[in-house]
Design a protein around this motif. Structure first.
Motif, PDB file in Angstrom:
ATOM      1  N   ALA A  22      49.911  51.378  32.359  1.00  0.00           N
ATOM      2  CA  ALA A  22      49.735  52.641  31.628  1.00  0.00           C
ATOM      3  C   ALA A  22      48.276  52.845  31.225  1.00  0.00           C
ATOM      4  CB  ALA A  22      50.632  52.637  30.389  1.00  0.00           C
ATOM      5  N   GLU A  25      46.395  54.036  34.187  1.00  0.00           N
ATOM      6  CA  GLU A  25      46.753  55.396  34.623  1.00  0.00           C
ATOM      7  C   GLU A  25      46.281  56.466  33.648  1.00  0.00           C
ATOM      8  OE1 GLU A  25      48.381  58.156  37.259  1.00  0.00           O
ATOM      9  OE2 GLU A  25      48.145  55.977  37.499  1.00  0.00           O
ATOM     10  N   PHE A  26      46.421  56.182  32.349  1.00  0.00           N
ATOM     11  CA  PHE A  26      46.190  57.238  31.357  1.00  0.00           C
ATOM     12  C   PHE A  26      45.033  56.937  30.408  1.00  0.00           C
ATOM     13  CE2 PHE A  26      50.833  57.050  32.217  1.00  0.00           C
ATOM     14  CZ  PHE A  26      50.942  58.250  32.913  1.00  0.00           C
ATOM     15  N   GLY A  27      44.571  55.700  30.345  1.00  0.00           N
ATOM     16  CA  GLY A  27      43.521  55.352  29.393  1.00  0.00           C
ATOM     17  C   GLY A  27      42.137  55.655  29.929  1.00  0.00           C
ATOM     18  N   ARG A  32      40.227  50.778  28.702  1.00  0.00           N
ATOM     19  CA  ARG A  32      40.075  49.729  29.708  1.00  0.00           C
ATOM     20  C   ARG A  32      39.199  48.587  29.178  1.00  0.00           C
ATOM     21  NH1 ARG A  32      41.439  51.179  35.000  1.00  0.00           N
ATOM     22  NH2 ARG A  32      40.058  49.519  35.737  1.00  0.00           N
TER      23      ARG A  32
END
Length: 421
Positions: A22, A25-27, A32
């Motif tokens: 997740a 994909e979205f951060g 990260r």
């Protein structure tokens, strides 16, 4: 349910993979970076496990090998049983190497999934690619400096030194021998306490490691973990079948009677996942089919103490999987070293808790093959399934050796239950 450490670690593995995926994909960059920094917690936890490997390995080897030597001194039946133990363990190692190469030739680990699983671990050491000569192998068996060998993770020479030291202890007067074996038993027990402390934090450590795997490759790594479980389980099923076939062909009494006696013992193994807990059932069933009492009373306790049929099989299978993940093909001499170490630690790890035994047993084998240990904490999370087959295999081996040792022993009066069977 969550009181079980195995369950908590498995939940941590799944959560780490999902949250890491997740984050990828979205951060954003900050998320990260935060995940990558948190991976250091996993590395710290792994290092805490690794620091116990050498002292624990050396201590349990000294105590275990000295114990086997003492058992061998008890008489001809004990020597015969130990001979069968050694034969089964050697066959198990040969089977595992042959099975592993054939299995991965037919069903290779997916390169993308393997990269995903190894994403949180460093690449294998460069020296793996260098094939030692036979002369180098022989020279390296005896360490010029055992302490230096331990510091450099030179496992095979350290194992050779520990075995020689253990046999030398058996030649000392009893008082001095017991004092030294007691010292090393205390060191081993202290290391186990430390490992238990570290394993208490296993959910956090595994979560941190798997968070990095999920960040780099999503949940695609889950498939290769399933591949691992199938490989290790099938390797153990094969050696279980070999042990059962040998016992039915050359053991005492009719094959069908022995199989019927084995079934409740294996059921107990599934329920308890402990060879020691299966000892009463093994004794009862062996008596029920009329095996001599003197054989049952000696061989089964000895087998539970010093013989684990599936230990080298499963441990080598784990190391072969790690080699596949990193795309490494060790040399024949490295495999020979790994077999020697697998056989040694199969005796040394007797009586250790399952998760302690896993890391202590597999870690030295991986080091002998030049492989990093960073995947092992992730594999511990799914060890609950292979561990069931470890116990089934161990009790099958114990029952098989008892029947084989009893083959040429004088008949004893059967119990009414045995006669009715």
């Amino acid at each position: 349910m969550l009181k079980s450490l195995s369950v908590r670690v498995l939940v941590a593995l799944v959560a780490g993979l999902l949250l890491g995926a997740a984050a990828a994909e979205f951060g954003g960059p900050l998320v990260r970076a935060g995940v990558e920094n948190f991976e250091a917690v996993g590395s710290l936890w792994l290092n805490a496990l690794r620091m116990t490997v050498i002292p624990l390995l050396f201590s349990v080897l000294v105590v275990g090998v000295a114990g086997v030597a003492d058992a061998a001194a008890t008489g001809r039946l004990a020597l015969k049983a130990i001979g069968w133990f050694a034969a089964f363990l050697l066959v198990g190692c040969a089977w595992t190497l042959a099975f592993g190469h054939g299995f991965y030739a037919l069903w290779p680990v997916d390169p993308g999934a393997a990269t995903a699983l190894a994403a949180a671990a460093p690449p294998p050491p460069a020296e793996v690619a260098a094939t030692p000569t036979f002369g180098d192998f022989l020279k390296g068996l005896a360490p010029t400096n055992p302490i230096k060998a331990a510091a450099e993770d030179a496992i095979l020479p350290l194992v050779v030194f520990a075995i020689a030291f253990a046999f030398a202890l058996t030649r000392l007067p009893e008082t001095r021998r017991l004092a030294l074996t007691g010292l090393f038993q205390s060191i081993a027990d202290a290391m186990v306490v430390i490992v238990r402390w570290v394993l208490w934090a296993a959910p956090v450590g595994v979560f941190a490691l798997c968070l990095g795997v999920g960040l780099r490759a999503g949940v695609g790594a889950a498939g290769v973990i399933g591949h691992y479980i199938v490989a290790v389980v099938l390797a153990q099923v094969g050696v279980i079948a070999i042990a059962a076939a040998v016992a039915m062909a050359w053991g005492r009494g009719p094959a069908g009677l022995w199989l019927r006696a084995l079934a409740p013992v294996q059921a107990t193994a599934v329920a308890t996942q402990s060879s020691l807990a299966c000892l009463p059932a093994m004794i009862e069933e062996s008596r029920r089919i009329g095996l001599p009492e003197r054989v049952v009373g000696l061989v089964l306790p000895l087998a539970v103490s010093v013989f684990k049929l599936t230990s080298p099989v499963a441990n080598l299978a784990v190391a072969l999987f790690v080699a596949q993940v990193y795309g490494v093909e060790p040399s024949a001499l490295q495999f020979a070293s790994a077999v020697v170490i697998a056989l040694a630690v199969s005796v040394a790890s007797i009586g250790l808790p399952g998760q302690v035994s896993f890391f202590m047993s597999v870690g030295p084998i991986c080091l002998a093959l030049g492989l990093p240990l960073d995947l092992l904490p992730i594999l511990i999370a799914v060890e609950v399934v292979p561990d069931i087959f470890r116990t089934i295999g161990n009790v099958t081996g114990d029952m098989a050796v008892t029947s084989l040792v009893a083959r040429d022993q004088p008949l004893e009066a059967q119990t009414p239950t045995a006669a009715a069977a």
